[in-house]
Design a protein around this motif. Sequence first.
Motif, mmCIF file in Angstrom:
data_model
loop_
_atom_site.group_PDB
_atom_site.id
_atom_site.type_symbol
_atom_site.label_atom_id
_atom_site.label_comp_id
_atom_site.label_asym_id
_atom_site.label_seq_id
_atom_site.Cartn_x
_atom_site.Cartn_y
_atom_site.Cartn_z
ATOM 1 N N ALA A 100 19.946 -11.498 1.448
ATOM 2 C CA ALA A 100 19.198 -12.715 1.089
ATOM 3 C C ALA A 100 20.016 -13.978 1.298
ATOM 4 O O ALA A 100 19.517 -15.074 1.074
ATOM 5 C CB ALA A 100 18.748 -12.632 -0.367
ATOM 6 N N TRP A 101 21.286 -13.834 1.707
ATOM 7 C CA TRP A 101 22.107 -15.035 1.873
ATOM 8 C C TRP A 101 21.754 -15.710 3.196
ATOM 9 O O TRP A 101 21.577 -15.042 4.203
ATOM 10 C CB TRP A 101 23.596 -14.662 1.849
ATOM 11 C CG TRP A 101 24.439 -15.886 1.701
ATOM 12 C CD1 TRP A 101 24.992 -16.615 2.717
ATOM 13 C CD2 TRP A 101 24.791 -16.546 0.489
ATOM 14 N NE1 TRP A 101 25.662 -17.695 2.198
ATOM 15 C CE2 TRP A 101 25.554 -17.681 0.833
ATOM 16 C CE3 TRP A 101 24.523 -16.305 -0.848
ATOM 17 C CZ2 TRP A 101 26.064 -18.559 -0.116
ATOM 18 C CZ3 TRP A 101 25.030 -17.179 -1.800
ATOM 19 C CH2 TRP A 101 25.798 -18.287 -1.433
ATOM 20 N N PRO A 102 21.708 -17.033 3.208
ATOM 21 C CA PRO A 102 21.299 -17.724 4.441
ATOM 22 C C PRO A 102 22.300 -17.567 5.588
ATOM 23 O O PRO A 102 23.494 -17.390 5.360
ATOM 24 C CB PRO A 102 21.225 -19.195 4.019
ATOM 25 C CG PRO A 102 21.310 -19.220 2.550
ATOM 26 C CD PRO A 102 21.939 -17.954 2.101
ATOM 27 N N SER A 103 21.760 -17.661 6.770
ATOM 28 C CA SER A 103 22.593 -17.645 7.976
ATOM 29 C C SER A 103 23.118 -19.061 8.220
ATOM 30 O O SER A 103 22.702 -20.015 7.567
ATOM 31 C CB SER A 103 21.736 -17.220 9.161
ATOM 32 O OG SER A 103 20.714 -18.177 9.344
ATOM 33 N N TRP A 104 23.993 -19.195 9.196
ATOM 34 C CA TRP A 104 24.466 -20.536 9.569
ATOM 35 C C TRP A 104 23.317 -21.372 10.117
ATOM 36 O O TRP A 104 23.269 -22.585 9.918
ATOM 37 C CB TRP A 104 25.592 -20.450 10.598
ATOM 38 C CG TRP A 104 26.920 -20.291 9.955
ATOM 39 C CD1 TRP A 104 27.776 -19.244 10.063
ATOM 40 C CD2 TRP A 104 27.564 -21.221 9.055
ATOM 41 N NE1 TRP A 104 28.897 -19.445 9.293
ATOM 42 C CE2 TRP A 104 28.781 -20.647 8.670
ATOM 43 C CE3 TRP A 104 27.204 -22.457 8.539
ATOM 44 C CZ2 TRP A 104 29.655 -21.282 7.802
ATOM 45 C CZ3 TRP A 104 28.079 -23.099 7.661
ATOM 46 C CH2 TRP A 104 29.278 -22.513 7.308
#
Lengths: 421, 325
Positions: A316-320
């Motif tokens: 669930a962590w955002p990408s760059w």
Amino acid sequence: MKVAFLLNDLQLSGGVGVVVQHARQLSTIEGWEVTLVLVREEEGTSWHGYEHLPHLHVRSREQALGERYDVAVATWWETTFTLFELSADRYAYFVQSLEDRFYQHDEAERMGAALTLNLPVAFITEARWIRDTLAGLRPGAPCYLVRNGIDKDVFSVPARVTINTDDPLRVLIEGSPSSWFKHVHGAIHAAAAMREPRHVTVVCGDRKALGDVAADAVVGPLSHREMAALYERSDVVLKLSSVEGMFGPPLEGFHRGATCVVTPVTGYEEYVEHGWNGMLTDWDDLRGTARQLDLLARDRELLHFLRANALETARAWPSWEQSSQFMAAALLRIGREPRPDADAAAARMLADVRSSIDVHGAYLRERVEFARRASRFERPLARLAGTAPMRLLLALRRRRVVKILAYPLRPVTARARRLMS
Amino acid sequence: MSDWQERITHETPPAIQAEHELRYRLAAPLILAGGRWADLGCGNGVAAAAALGEARPAHAVLVDVDERAAAAAARELGLPEATALAADLTDPRDLQRISEALHLGEGEPPVVSCFEVIEHLSSFVPLLEWSSLLAQEHGVTFLISVPNDAFWSIQNPHHRTSWGEGAFEELRGLLPAEQTLLRQIALTGSALVGWDAPAQPYELVVAAGGEGTVATHFIAAFGPGQQALRSCALAVQADMVEQRRWERQRENDLALMQKVAVEHEAEVHALDVKIIEQGEALRERTVWFEEWRTYIHELERELGRPLSGASQEELPAAGPAEPPA
């Protein structure tokens, strides 16, 4: 949109890497022109490691002085020295940590770094704890939250974690040993104090600063891809830092299926949940840390539970790509909004200068007092060392027999030596 | 995008339908206040139609990336005169088209709902810029929602961006300062009904929210109408038959796709084997051909003839031809 990010240099480091990632992503947006301005004059333009960024412009301070930008962004406290020399419609400060904490209390840089937070700029920061602190320090100053993304190509999330039931607990320790606040040696001591079988790998770019340590492997410096492969082969990332910004390494580990044992350092709360995807250990508690590692080594069900949940957190962590969309939106907002109030910032800075002078004066007075007290002991000690019995004792100290007889007293003499020094 | 995966249809499980309907119920007072209403990512319009009941807005702009979905929404809502637009919300020109369809500055200020859309966009920056501008300069009220991906153990392949508490905080920092924030949380429950009793409404008292409550979705509203929003809840009867059908369909589809995948894998494997075999055959024939060529060249040399298949450079140097032995 013409944006300049100010950097000291392009030496590979976490902070520089974050700025380069944002610059790289922003430069792919149509109509955006992104420049990295290297402000450290004595250093030549080192582009090593960033050759794959063809859209980015890199300028020296002198070259950048002749250009006009929509937004100029300082990215490290020392780069603010150049920020207002550049011609820009708006000035911003990308705060990746409260950088005064990198210095000891008696270092002048500590005061300098803290004072830069009073500048009349719009703030962008990568962690909620920094945003909240800035809101307390600079109420009313615009502050945008842009958390760091993760390179999902390099730190790709596997479908599931490979269960480790047979191998020793694979512990990974990462960090710069020369940075006191990373406590790399403390982490190595904690891992060495484990009773259960383990395999400890230390990743370190500066072997000299690391010295001889009790680890099964010392590797580094490593590229991101090599780090990703290493995280994949690890069960636990052990970090005992006392200062962190966004606290990236355990999160990178999460992406490759490693859990973590960490101190409750600033930034941990962004993604570490004790007992769910990682373990929290107390400050300066190396024995307790070793016990937590032992628990994970013994209880492989718990270890797998934490690793599987770490993977879910990572997913669930955002990408760059996503993170830089927030950066783009923040820069557009900064460009659209009026400049922050310079008068209020100046008043705040002067108030901080005054209190800093008071604090510095107190430090100086304290030091003078310590020196005065020390001098009271120095003269008698010097006289004592010059007496005949003392000279005899010092001469005897070199004899082998005396050394053997005095060996049991070593803790006492070592302590005495430390006190004397 | 398959309907059964990402769009709300009449076959979608009631719990998910209710979750979508509730968001439109939240927006309903604003939608029906008299101004124009734009629904970005309207899908089939099922949830909006359920939430609005018999009432309908004066004018609707139904926007979806798929033209057919926008038209289906107009049918579902019974709004044949609604403006159905196919638009890419990452394209400022398409956003401008939506602005034009809203007739800004005429009549009551419009309201725009944008539920479960942002996570599907490759870039949400143009939408954020556009919505902030419309809210601040034209008095448009926006309602947007994003899912809490952190509590889904599987990654949604249709989502281009990931959302959670942290990402939502980043988002809300970029919206106009006057905003209303809501957490949407899941409810579960049960009812005891008389054996032969007909369907009837029940009044429920549900304790919801509080510290540590995990949201399934995050909702932000901004613009002049945001203060009018009120917390609400919705419970619907679970349709076990439909739910079973939906689950079976998913299972069947999955089983089917797995079988197809296995077949494809077998085909790929067979092709790999074939490629290896053909490679081997090619190597053998190359060796065989080389042997024959060498033999023919030897014969040609003995006969003093030019070597067949050889370029000028490979030809033997000119000289008196030796008589054949």
